[in-house]
Design an enzyme around this catalytic site. Structure first.
Site, PDB file in Angstrom:
ATOM      1  N   ALA A 189      34.610  46.584  44.859  1.00  0.00           N
ATOM      2  CA  ALA A 189      35.589  45.999  45.790  1.00  0.00           C
ATOM      3  C   ALA A 189      36.703  45.222  45.087  1.00  0.00           C
ATOM      4  CB  ALA A 189      34.865  45.074  46.766  1.00  0.00           C
ATOM      5  N   CYS A 242      37.397  43.606  29.790  1.00  0.00           N
ATOM      6  CA  CYS A 242      35.988  43.381  29.478  1.00  0.00           C
ATOM      7  C   CYS A 242      35.773  43.203  27.982  1.00  0.00           C
ATOM      8  CB  CYS A 242      35.143  44.549  29.980  1.00  0.00           C
ATOM      9  SG  CYS A 242      35.381  44.875  31.717  1.00  0.00           S
ATOM     10  N   THR A 287      18.305  40.828  49.384  1.00  0.00           N
ATOM     11  CA  THR A 287      19.094  40.489  50.579  1.00  0.00           C
ATOM     12  C   THR A 287      20.570  40.791  50.306  1.00  0.00           C
ATOM     13  OG1 THR A 287      17.515  38.780  51.141  1.00  0.00           O
ATOM     14  CG2 THR A 287      19.681  38.621  52.178  1.00  0.00           C
ATOM     15  N   ASN A 298      39.975  52.874  32.414  1.00  0.00           N
ATOM     16  CA  ASN A 298      40.462  51.522  32.666  1.00  0.00           C
ATOM     17  C   ASN A 298      41.495  51.050  31.655  1.00  0.00           C
ATOM     18  OD1 ASN A 298      37.763  51.877  31.470  1.00  0.00           O
ATOM     19  ND2 ASN A 298      37.949  49.745  30.874  1.00  0.00           N
ATOM     20  N   GLY A 351      30.567  47.469  40.372  1.00  0.00           N
ATOM     21  CA  GLY A 351      30.614  48.725  39.635  1.00  0.00           C
ATOM     22  C   GLY A 351      29.511  48.841  38.598  1.00  0.00           C
ATOM     23  N   THR A 352      29.283  47.766  37.873  1.00  0.00           N
ATOM     24  CA  THR A 352      28.295  47.830  36.786  1.00  0.00           C
ATOM     25  C   THR A 352      26.907  48.177  37.320  1.00  0.00           C
ATOM     26  OG1 THR A 352      29.585  46.234  35.530  1.00  0.00           O
ATOM     27  CG2 THR A 352      27.281  46.494  34.888  1.00  0.00           C
TER      28      THR A 352
END
Ligand code: PLP
Length: 387
Positions: free
Chosen positions: A200, A325, A237, A151, A71-72
């Site tokens: 995710a 957080c 990658t 959140n 997300g960040t």
């Protein structure tokens, strides 16, 4: 009854089906998706399939999905990418006071580059007023950045209205949907968002995998340089196993969403009602009904949230005192401050966020244990007299 986890807004356990889908990509299917040989092609195909599943979760088309590390990164990319690419047309960004730090700090960094940032206030439930947002728009506004659900307090923002307004005024709209994706239905077209971030690990996928939805033709530029991956939209990658996990988690979340949301809502309401009926001087924070179905947050007057957290931990219950957080910090939550709560009350904030494995018995156990913990803390607390 030890080991009860009520902190699903911080992160969620990986579902067994997700783990099973990922495992081959950590072992035999280790190829680099950019390689032309069979190993590479297997990995490439897995990315394509994951992209379709993520797109389906939010009613997007697969070409509009850019994989990120979470997300960040998605939020940083969205805000910075739009701002820098539209800087010649305007330098005004609108956001709000209860956004996650990923948004607020990115906007702050852009203010350092000469952008003007309007941080809108919220009401006592943590909602932005769309009328105030409309008034904040200027000829130089290039981006509106408002989250889908908060959140800390679970409040759902009037995103559809904001999206319609942004569309009408031709302003790019990014929505941080990290807390909502996989939990409540999201339709990028119904919401009129141009960019949307998801992660995710908030819906039973792995950590370190997320996505940014970018509507076709949205003015935007990448944050990461150094390779042509993601059609030159995000160099580096790809985290193939993580992305496969994100895809599978999206598929499962889409399939199970309605039932899970309904089940969690019943448990959450049992927790809220039990808490409000069983304890004195407790307030529910956030909106009473425009909130995530798995989210309950409270303030217990006269105690420190961290002390309640520790008391619950001893009883085998994991919750959170505000946002994970920031839970290392003892300052009252900036979200609750923005909602106008009294500082002393805000210090007693607690968040309980439910997930797939929670049961009614766990809720009842928590309700039994928390009363004595809060009572004992209040009997010792210097804060108690001030509330
Ligand atoms: N936005 C919101 C609303 C969040 O709750 C979080 C994480 O807690 C993030 C962004 C950051 O997401 P990630 O942990 O995937 O970087």
């Amino acid at each position: 009854m030890p080991g009860i986890y009520f902190d699903h807004s911080a992160t969620t356990p990986v579902r067994p089906e997700v783990y099973e889908a990922m495992e081959p990509f950590l072992r035999e299917h280790f190829g680099n998706p950019s390689s032309f040989h069979a190993f590479g092609r297997t990995a490439r195909q897995a990315l394509d399939e994951a992209r379709e599943k993520v797109a389906q979760l939010i009613n997007a088309s697969p070409a509009e999905i850019v994989f990120t590390s979470g997300g960040t990164e998605a939020i940083n990319t969205a805000i910075t990418g739009v701002a820098r690419s539209l800087a010649s047309q305007g330098r005004h960004i609108i956001t709000c006071a209860v956004e996650h730090h990923a948004s607020l700090d990115t906007c702050r960094a852009l203010a350092g580059e000469g952008f003007q940032v309007t941080v809108l206030p919220v009401d006592r439930h943590g909602r932005v007023d769309s009328g105030e947002l409309r008034e904040a728009i200027t000829d130089g506004t290039i981006l509106i950045n408002i989250m889908h659900a908060n959140n800390e307090v679970g409040t759902i923002m009037p995103v559809e209205e904001i999206g319609a307004m942004a569309r009408e005024r031709g302003i790019v709209f990014h929505c941080d949907a990290v807390q909502s994706a996989g939990k409540v239905p999201l339709d990028v077209n119904g919401l009129n968002v141009d960019l949307l971030s998801l992660s995710a690990h908030k819906f039973n996928g792995p950590k370190g995998a997320g996505a940014l939805y970018v509507r076709k033709a949205t003015p935007w530029q990448p944050l990461m340089h150094g390779g042509a991956q993601e059609r030159a939209r995000r160099a580096g990658t790809e985290n193939v196993a993580g992305i496969v996990g994100l895809g599978r988690a999206s598929e499962l979340a889409g399939r199970d969403m309605a039932g899970e949301a309904a089940r969690c809502r019943v448990l959450r309401d049992r927790l809220i009602n039990g808490m409000l009926a069983g304890l004195e001087d407790v307030v529910l924070t956030g909106h009473p009904d425009k909130r995530l179905p798995m989210h309950a947050s409270f303030c217990f007057a006269g105690v420190e949230g961290e002390a309640v957290l520790l008391g619950l931990d001893v009883k085998g219950i994991a919750a959170s005192s505000g946002s994970a957080c920031t839970s290392g910090a003892m300052d009252p939550s900036y979200v609750l401050m923005a909602m106008g709560l009294d500082t002393a009350v805000a210090r007693g904030s607690m968040r309980f966020t439910l997930g797939m494995e929670n049961t009614e018995a766990e809720i009842d156990y928590c309700l039994r244990e928390i009363g004595p913990i809060v009572a004992r803390l209040r009997s010792m607390s210097p804060l108690a007299g001030h509330c």
